[in-house]
Structures are given as C-alpha cells and as structure tokens.
Design a protein around this motif. Structure first.
Motif, PDB file in Angstrom:
ATOM      1  N   GLY A   1       0.802  -1.207   0.000  1.00 27.70           N
ATOM      2  CA  GLY A   1       0.000   0.000   0.000  1.00 27.70           C
ATOM      3  C   GLY A   1       0.840   1.265   0.000  1.00 27.70           C
ATOM      4  O   GLY A   1       2.073   1.235  -0.097  1.00 27.70           O
ATOM      5  N   ALA A   2       0.151   2.381   0.080  1.00 22.44           N
ATOM      6  CA  ALA A   2       0.815   3.687   0.080  1.00 22.44           C
ATOM      7  C   ALA A   2      -0.127   4.703   0.700  1.00 22.44           C
ATOM      8  O   ALA A   2      -1.351   4.500   0.734  1.00 22.44           O
ATOM      9  CB  ALA A   2       1.187   4.106  -1.339  1.00 22.44           C
ATOM     10  N   TYR A   3       0.449   5.799   1.189  1.00 20.50           N
ATOM     11  CA  TYR A   3      -0.401   6.879   1.686  1.00 20.50           C
ATOM     12  C   TYR A   3       0.325   8.202   1.577  1.00 20.50           C
ATOM     13  O   TYR A   3       1.557   8.275   1.514  1.00 20.50           O
ATOM     14  CB  TYR A   3      -0.850   6.623   3.131  1.00 20.50           C
ATOM     15  CG  TYR A   3       0.179   6.905   4.204  1.00 20.50           C
ATOM     16  CD1 TYR A   3       0.139   8.090   4.940  1.00 20.50           C
ATOM     17  CD2 TYR A   3       1.172   5.984   4.516  1.00 20.50           C
ATOM     18  CE1 TYR A   3       1.069   8.344   5.950  1.00 20.50           C
ATOM     19  CE2 TYR A   3       2.102   6.229   5.509  1.00 20.50           C
ATOM     20  CZ  TYR A   3       2.043   7.412   6.222  1.00 20.50           C
ATOM     21  OH  TYR A   3       2.979   7.666   7.210  1.00 20.50           O
ATOM     22  N   SER A   4      -0.466   9.244   1.539  1.00 22.39           N
ATOM     23  CA  SER A   4       0.041  10.608   1.537  1.00 22.39           C
ATOM     24  C   SER A   4      -1.051  11.499   2.107  1.00 22.39           C
ATOM     25  O   SER A   4      -2.166  11.522   1.575  1.00 22.39           O
ATOM     26  CB  SER A   4       0.395  11.055   0.117  1.00 22.39           C
ATOM     27  OG  SER A   4       0.822  12.408   0.108  1.00 22.39           O
ATOM     28  N   GLY A   5      -0.738  12.184   3.196  1.00 19.01           N
ATOM     29  CA  GLY A   5      -1.755  13.011   3.833  1.00 19.01           C
ATOM     30  C   GLY A   5      -2.921  12.170   4.295  1.00 19.01           C
ATOM     31  O   GLY A   5      -2.760  11.215   5.051  1.00 19.01           O
ATOM     32  N   ASN A   6      -4.115  12.497   3.808  1.00 21.74           N
ATOM     33  CA  ASN A   6      -5.329  11.786   4.200  1.00 21.74           C
ATOM     34  C   ASN A   6      -5.754  10.735   3.181  1.00 21.74           C
ATOM     35  O   ASN A   6      -6.868  10.218   3.255  1.00 21.74           O
ATOM     36  CB  ASN A   6      -6.482  12.781   4.379  1.00 21.74           C
ATOM     37  CG  ASN A   6      -6.289  13.672   5.588  1.00 21.74           C
ATOM     38  OD1 ASN A   6      -5.347  13.515   6.359  1.00 21.74           O
ATOM     39  ND2 ASN A   6      -7.186  14.628   5.759  1.00 21.74           N
TER      40      ASN A   6
END
Length: 242
Positions: free
Chosen positions: A183-188
């Motif tokens: 997975g990945a995320y950035s901010g919200n």
C-alpha cells in the motif's frame, strides 16, 4: 464539519465492490455510530455525480474492465480530486488503489490514466498472481497495530517520492514490487491491496479515518472483542501458511 455529523461516501458499488469490500463502509459507519456520531452514508453509483462535500470516501476493488470504466468516470467527474484537495480522507482497495495513482494497465493491456492523487504507478505482473493472507507492519508514525488482509491481484505498484509505504510486509506480497512494501499513503489518502474486508480485520484503520475526518486525536473506546478475535484468527492463519 461539526462533531455530530459525518458524510461517508461509498464510490461506485456497481463497479468496484469485490471480495466484500462494501464491508469497509459498514465498519466505518458502525464505528462512527458507536461513538454517537450522526452519519450520512451515500452509495454513489457510476452514473451519478460524486459529491465533493464528503468527509470520508471509500473505494473497493474490481475486475479489469470495471476498473477502467471507474477510472474514466472519476476523471471525467472530477469530484474525488476536488474532495482530496479540500482535505477529505480517502481509503481505496486494490483496483481502487491503482486508480488513485498516476496510471495502471487496463483490461486492454494499455496504460490508463489514474487520478494522480497518490504518487504511485501500477503495472501488471506476467504469470504470478499474489493470492493469500498477508501480515505487515503499518508505518509506525500512524500508531496502528499490524495489518492483516487477503490479497488477490497481479498488480505491481511502485511508489514515487510523494508517497509513503502504508506497511512493510512480514508474510505475503503486498505491492508486488519486491521491496517489501504494501500500500501507500500521503496526507489523508490511503491505498492498499488488502481485502477481507480489510477494515473488519483492522478496525483501528477505520478509527484513523474517523479521526482525520473529525480532526481529533482520540475517540471514545468501543467494545472490540469481536474484531480482536477475528484479527487473532487471521494473523495465526497467515503465520502458519508463511
């Protein structure tokens, strides 16, 4: 947004809702109501305009052709990109995760543009399919316990500089890129390959989305015995099959 209201948007259930991913919407709604929050849940079909005033947007997985159709309609609609720019929380699974990125490979074997709200690019592996239970350690800055889920994909997703790995794999494949990420995320904005439904297996991720939407650091406690029993069962299964 007031603390007594929350708008939950489930995106394109007619195209993207495989492996029980709609359960993610049920879990977020349930855990919000357990805290006394007034929840408005909107199930938005692909022939309907996407509201930009949502607080949490959820996207599920789907087969290759529905994924292409969903990407086309989300690009044309523009509502999700505007909601992200306004600070909404987004949680996407598998095909939905790929759609959030810059591009993926569609059912025609062509590069398909995504929404570009997450700095990832997805391709497709040859003969190998990633199938089975996964266990991974979520980025420590998020303060969450290990991730458990079920993966079934041929995707290979690579992260750009603007995205962080959501988790590091102990058992399983994750992003399929060989770097041990999942997975990945950035901010919200969050993306994962995990089904399950993943928020039933990992209810504290649902709570994280609620906290981001409400702009609070803590939530009142709930009875999590059912969730913990499910987590223990699936973590044990992942460990034994590794």
């Amino acid at each position: 947004m007031s603390e007594s209201s929350l708008r939950l948007v489930w995106i394109y259930p007619d195209l993207l809702s495989t492996y029980g991913d709609q359960g993610n919407a049920l879990v977020v709604e349930r855990r919000a109501r357990q805290r006394g929050l007034d929840v408005t849940r909107l199930d938005v079909r692909s022939d309907q305009p996407l509201p930009t005033s949502g607080d949490i947007y959820l996207i599920g997985g789907g087969e290759d052709r529905p994924q292409r159709l969903a990407a086309e309609r989300l690009r044309r609609d523009g509502g999700l990109s505007r909601a992200v720019a306004d600070g909404a929380a987004v949680f996407a699974v598998c095909a939905g995760y790929q759609i959030l990125g810059h591009e993926f490979v569609n059912d025609l074997g062509e590069r398909e543009a995504g929404l570009g709200v997450l700095d990832v690019v997805s391709t497709r592996s040859g003969d190998q399919r990633c199938v089975g239970d996964l266990l991974a350690d979520i980025d420590g800055t998020l303060g969450l316990p290990p991730l458990t889920g079920f993966e079934n994909h041929q995707g290979i997703t690579r992260l750009g500089a603007g995205a962080k790995p959501f988790a590091r794999v102990r058992f399983g494949h994750g992003n399929g890129s060989g770097d041990g990420t999942e997975g990945a995320y950035s901010g919200n904005v969050f993306g994962t390959y995990m089904h399950g439904p993943v928020l039933a297996r990992n209810p504290l991720i649902a709570d994280l989305l609620l906290k981001l939407a409400l702009e609070v650091d803590t939530l009142p406690p709930t009875d999590d015995r059912w969730y913990e029993a499910l987590r223990e069962e699936r973590i044990a299964a992942a460990t034994q099959s590794a």
